[in-house]
Design a protein around this motif. Structure first.
Motif, short mmCIF file in Angstrom:
data_model
loop_
_atom_site.label_atom_id
_atom_site.label_comp_id
_atom_site.label_asym_id
_atom_site.label_seq_id
_atom_site.Cartn_x
_atom_site.Cartn_y
_atom_site.Cartn_z
N LEU A 544 0.83 -1.20 0.00
CA LEU A 544 0.00 0.00 0.00
C LEU A 544 0.87 1.25 0.00
CD1 LEU A 544 -2.78 -1.06 2.56
CD2 LEU A 544 -2.84 -1.18 0.07
N VAL A 545 1.90 1.25 0.85
CA VAL A 545 2.81 2.40 0.91
C VAL A 545 3.64 2.48 -0.38
CG1 VAL A 545 4.79 3.39 2.11
CG2 VAL A 545 2.91 2.39 3.42
N GLY A 546 4.14 1.34 -0.84
CA GLY A 546 4.93 1.32 -2.06
C GLY A 546 4.15 1.82 -3.26
N ALA A 547 2.88 1.38 -3.39
CA ALA A 547 2.05 1.83 -4.51
C ALA A 547 1.78 3.32 -4.43
CB ALA A 547 0.74 1.04 -4.53
N ALA A 548 1.53 3.82 -3.22
CA ALA A 548 1.28 5.26 -3.06
C ALA A 548 2.48 6.07 -3.52
CB ALA A 548 0.93 5.57 -1.61
N LEU A 549 3.69 5.64 -3.13
CA LEU A 549 4.89 6.37 -3.52
C LEU A 549 5.14 6.26 -5.02
CD1 LEU A 549 7.33 5.45 -0.61
CD2 LEU A 549 6.17 7.61 -0.99
N LEU A 550 4.97 5.06 -5.57
CA LEU A 550 5.27 4.85 -6.98
C LEU A 550 4.27 5.54 -7.90
CD1 LEU A 550 6.51 1.16 -7.14
CD2 LEU A 550 7.82 3.25 -7.27
N TYR A 551 3.08 5.84 -7.41
CA TYR A 551 2.15 6.61 -8.23
C TYR A 551 2.33 8.11 -8.02
CZ TYR A 551 -2.03 7.95 -10.75
OH TYR A 551 -2.87 8.50 -11.68
N LEU A 552 2.53 8.49 -6.77
CA LEU A 552 2.61 9.92 -6.46
C LEU A 552 3.86 10.56 -7.03
CD1 LEU A 552 1.53 12.38 -4.94
CD2 LEU A 552 2.74 11.56 -2.91
N ILE A 553 5.00 9.89 -6.88
CA ILE A 553 6.27 10.50 -7.30
C ILE A 553 6.31 10.75 -8.81
CG2 ILE A 553 8.76 10.17 -7.41
CD1 ILE A 553 8.61 8.85 -4.70
N PRO A 554 6.00 9.76 -9.67
CA PRO A 554 6.00 10.07 -11.11
C PRO A 554 4.97 11.14 -11.49
CG PRO A 554 6.04 7.70 -10.76
CD PRO A 554 5.76 8.32 -9.43
N ALA A 555 3.82 11.14 -10.81
CA ALA A 555 2.81 12.15 -11.13
C ALA A 555 3.30 13.55 -10.81
CB ALA A 555 1.52 11.85 -10.36
N LYS A 556 4.15 13.68 -9.79
CA LYS A 556 4.65 14.99 -9.39
C LYS A 556 5.95 15.37 -10.09
CE LYS A 556 1.70 16.42 -6.23
NZ LYS A 556 1.06 17.73 -6.24
N LEU A 557 6.62 14.39 -10.71
CA LEU A 557 7.90 14.66 -11.36
C LEU A 557 7.76 14.85 -12.87
CD1 LEU A 557 10.38 12.22 -9.55
CD2 LEU A 557 10.03 14.65 -9.16
N GLN A 558 6.57 15.11 -13.33
CA GLN A 558 6.37 15.27 -14.77
C GLN A 558 7.13 16.47 -15.32
OE1 GLN A 558 2.18 15.34 -15.59
NE2 GLN A 558 1.84 13.24 -14.89
N PHE A 559 7.45 17.44 -14.47
CA PHE A 559 8.17 18.62 -14.95
C PHE A 559 9.59 18.28 -15.39
CE2 PHE A 559 9.14 18.25 -10.48
CZ PHE A 559 10.49 18.57 -10.40
N LEU A 560 10.10 17.10 -15.00
CA LEU A 560 11.45 16.70 -15.41
C LEU A 560 11.50 16.23 -16.86
CD1 LEU A 560 12.72 14.79 -12.25
CD2 LEU A 560 13.30 17.10 -12.97
N ASP A 562 11.99 14.29 -20.01
CA ASP A 562 12.69 13.06 -20.39
C ASP A 562 13.55 12.51 -19.26
OD1 ASP A 562 11.58 13.30 -22.88
OD2 ASP A 562 13.32 14.33 -23.75
N TYR A 563 13.85 13.32 -18.25
CA TYR A 563 14.70 12.85 -17.16
C TYR A 563 13.88 12.28 -15.99
CZ TYR A 563 18.33 15.48 -19.55
OH TYR A 563 19.22 15.96 -20.49
N GLN A 564 12.56 12.21 -16.17
CA GLN A 564 11.69 11.75 -15.10
C GLN A 564 12.01 10.32 -14.69
OE1 GLN A 564 7.56 11.87 -16.13
NE2 GLN A 564 6.92 10.59 -14.42
N LEU A 565 12.06 9.41 -15.67
CA LEU A 565 12.32 8.01 -15.36
C LEU A 565 13.75 7.81 -14.88
CD1 LEU A 565 10.43 6.13 -18.23
CD2 LEU A 565 9.75 6.44 -15.85
N LEU A 566 14.70 8.64 -15.36
CA LEU A 566 16.08 8.53 -14.88
C LEU A 566 16.15 8.85 -13.39
CD1 LEU A 566 19.13 8.24 -15.30
CD2 LEU A 566 19.18 10.65 -15.95
N ALA A 567 15.53 9.95 -12.97
CA ALA A 567 15.54 10.31 -11.55
C ALA A 567 14.80 9.28 -10.72
CB ALA A 567 14.90 11.69 -11.37
N PHE A 568 13.70 8.79 -11.26
CA PHE A 568 12.91 7.80 -10.55
C PHE A 568 13.70 6.50 -10.39
CE2 PHE A 568 9.34 4.68 -10.46
CZ PHE A 568 8.81 5.09 -9.25
N GLY A 569 14.38 6.09 -11.45
CA GLY A 569 15.18 4.87 -11.38
C GLY A 569 16.34 4.97 -10.41
N LEU A 570 17.01 6.12 -10.38
CA LEU A 570 18.09 6.32 -9.42
C LEU A 570 17.59 6.24 -7.99
CD1 LEU A 570 20.13 9.22 -11.10
CD2 LEU A 570 20.79 6.81 -10.88
N ALA A 571 16.40 6.81 -7.74
CA ALA A 571 15.83 6.74 -6.40
C ALA A 571 15.54 5.30 -5.99
CB ALA A 571 14.55 7.58 -6.35
#
Length: 608
Positions: A544-560, A562-571
């Motif tokens: 439940l916590v993991g799903a909340a983070l994995l949905y919320l973070i990409p939704a909020k990092l859209q301003f990045l 093409d680098y969105q998935l790169l930052a997400f993957g590093l995290a």
């Protein structure tokens, strides 16, 4: 021939002594600098950091923090409180039952990084350091001072194990230090710590309420961040802040209390979640909330397959699609080839049953495979499903799913005269469409949680765990491995189909692109599996916590961009490196990881 190495060749630190920190300062001075720097960081948040309100958050006011200054204030307060607890201040010793030094480092790092990030963002956005007020420079200096003091704190090394008096060097000291920490954490995780056991029941329940309220505030704040810089600062402060709470042992103490009162915790958690829509002024963030619940419910169903039974399913999102398509076809959509309009309960039964049937049909011929072979087959099923519904367009195949256009114009749900597509007033507060679906998904999530909990504690649940740990040994003990795995596969598929029925009505449209293995927007199979592993396999709250983070973070990092998935993957890489057992791990899994970490180093005596 036997050789024996001596310890005289390399200088080693005496056991039981304290290693100096990364910066050479006396421990009492380092602790005072860190604590004082944290207190001054709190004060600096009440100063103006810039002269213009062009930077979002209005950091121009003296005497009242704004925007990112609130996060700096929280980090500074944590540093100060942990510092005072290290002095044994009465009433604060409970804050760090496992020791405060590591927590001071993490909280001071949170304050430093958030402060400097804010000042750099101001300078870059407004055009140079000239746009900073003296309060900004003061905040930079005091946060740096707190970090310097924290990094100078010593690293304690306990005495070696008396069972091996010959080895008093670094290897044995390191082993015993880790073993002591693991023993301490295990005591709190199992609820055997004296501090958690001596509290009255009503106090423990109040602690649970406070913890859940705190979680609701943090979650609501994260969703409601109004601009990009604020969300990045939130991630920094929340990440280091929660790490500090884990290091201090406070999170373990609260976890022991929640384990003792599981029913109270579950009821409180869902009550706190139900309060979320009432904290929102419009449907903007309730939309994110309902999608998070859909994602989390599907992840919890996958947790039965992966976390309990140990079956690596890479095509699980297809079962979500089966349920969504089946429900869409019988809900009265004009795009459906079937002129059927079933009520909500009928659509739910059709979607869940269709997913269960597909789970059995796919699982029956494939579950005799293990490991990577099973993963490849399930990955293939996920792609076959997507390609099949894409081709059922009346040209490449029968006209059933309307091909790439999908099934659109799915009507809103209606249940007992309640239309989920209309606004309603509850306690004088207007609740919009997505808030209505949020409450519905919360109810479905509760059903899935109860199913998961009852299944995990049952005889079949113990059989799943046995299969996961060692299938060969489980088969030797008389467990019908194929039947047990097929039940897990069918149950997980049913729960995914249940969530898919609601998803179809929430999104109005179901299309093949929504159910790819790796899609930019979750849920998809890759993100679902990551949510289970990230949150903690085999637990209820972990996915439940993991799903909340994995949905919320990409939704909020859209301003990045093409680098969105790169930052997400590093995290994700960093998180798996430093906490491989997950954010909220199963105790057995946590001990497995720590046992490998605490394995003794190479013996000083070798045989040749």
């Amino acid at each position: 021939m036997t050789t024996q190495t001596t310890t005289a060749e390399t200088p080693r630190t005496p056991a039981g002594s304290a290693q100096t920190g990364l910066i050479s300062l006396p421990p009492n001075i380092a602790r005072a600098v860190a604590t004082g720097g944290g207190a001054l960081t709190v004060i600096s948040a009440f100063l103006a950091w810039t002269w213009t309100a062009a930077f979002p958050g209005d950091l121009t006011v003296y005497g009242y923090p704004g925007g990112l200054q609130w996060l700096v204030l929280i980090a500074g307060a944590l540093t100060t409180l942990f510092g005072l607890s290290s002095y044994g201040v009465k009433g604060l010793r409970w804050l760090a039952p496992a020791g405060a030094d590591s927590s001071i480092r993490l909280s001071a790092l949170a304050g430093f990084v958030t402060t400097w990030f804010t000042l750099i963002a101001i300078s870059k956005q407004l055009g140079g350091l000239a746009n900073l007020e003296p309060g900004g420079f003061i905040a930079a200096i005091v946060s740096l001072a707190a970090l310097i003091g924290a990094l100078a704190l010593p690293f304690e090394r306990p005495a070696p194990d008396p069972a091996d008096p010959e080895d008093s060097g670094w290897d044995q000291s390191r082993h015993n230090a880790r073993a002591s920490l693991t023993t301490f954490k295990a005591a709190f995780a199992s609820g055997t710590a004296p501090a958690a056991r001596t509290l009255p029941s009503y106090v423990e329940i109040l602690i649970i309420v406070a913890a859940l309220s705190f979680g609701l505030v943090v979650f609501t704040y994260g969703i409601g961040t109004e601009y990009d810089e604020l969300f990045i600062g939130f991630l920094i402060t929340a990440g280091f802040g929660f790490a500090a709470l884990f290091k201090s042992g406070l999170a373990g103490r609260v976890s022991a209390i929640t384990s003792k009162h599981r029913n109270v915790t579950m009821a409180g958690a869902f009550t706190a979640a139900a309060a979320f829509p009432f904290t929102q002024s419009d449907d903007q963030y309730a939309t994110i909330g309902v999608y998070i619940l859909i994602f989390a419910t599907v992840a919890l169903g996958l947790n039965i397959v992966v976390g309990l039974a140990g079956l690596l399913d890479l095509g699980y999102v297809a079962f979500l699609g089966v349920g969504a398509y089946a429900a869409a076809m019988v809900s009265g959509s004009p795009s459906s080839p079937f002129d059927i309009h079933l009520p909500f309960w009928g659509a739910v039964l059709v979607g869940a049953t269709a997913s269960m049937v597909f789970g059995v049909l796919i699982g029956a011929p494939t579950l005799r495979l293990r490991g990577d072979y099973l993963a490849i087959v399930t990955l293939g099923f996920g792609e076959i499903f997507r390609i099949t519904v894409n081709n059922l367009d009346g040209t490449s195949g029968p006209d059933i799913t309307n091909g790439s256009n999908g099934i659109s114009s799915i009507p809103n749900l209606q249940m007992f005269g309640f239309d989920f597509g209309l606004e309603h007033s509850i306690f004088g507060i207007t609740i919009g469409r997505f808030a209505n679906y949020f409450f519905l998904m919360l109810l479905i999530t509760l059903i899935v949680v109860v199913v998961f909990r009852r299944s995990g504690d049952s005889r079949i649940g113990r059989a799943w765990i046995a299969i996961r740990e060692d299938e060969t040994a489980a088969l030797a003990m008389g467990i019908n491995g194929f039947r047990v795995k097929l039940i897990a596969f069918a149950l997980g598929a049913t729960l995914a189909g249940l969530a898919g029925t609601v998803q179809a009505h929430v999104t109005y449209t179901v299309t093949p692109e929504q159910y790819q293995f790796a899609h930019v927007v979750p849920p998809n199979s890759a993100f679902l599996l990551a949510a289970v592993v990230l949150g903690g396999m085999g637990t209820i709250s972990g996915p439940l916590v993991g799903a909340a983070l994995l949905y919320l973070i990409p939704a909020k990092l859209q301003f990045l961009g093409d680098y969105q998935l790169l930052a997400f993957g590093l995290a994700l890489v960093l998180l798996m490196r430093f906490r491989p057992e997950g954010l909220i791990p199963n105790r057995r899994r946590q001990l497995e990881f720590h046992e490998s970490a605490e394995a003794p180093a190479v013996l000083s005596k070798t045989g040749a």
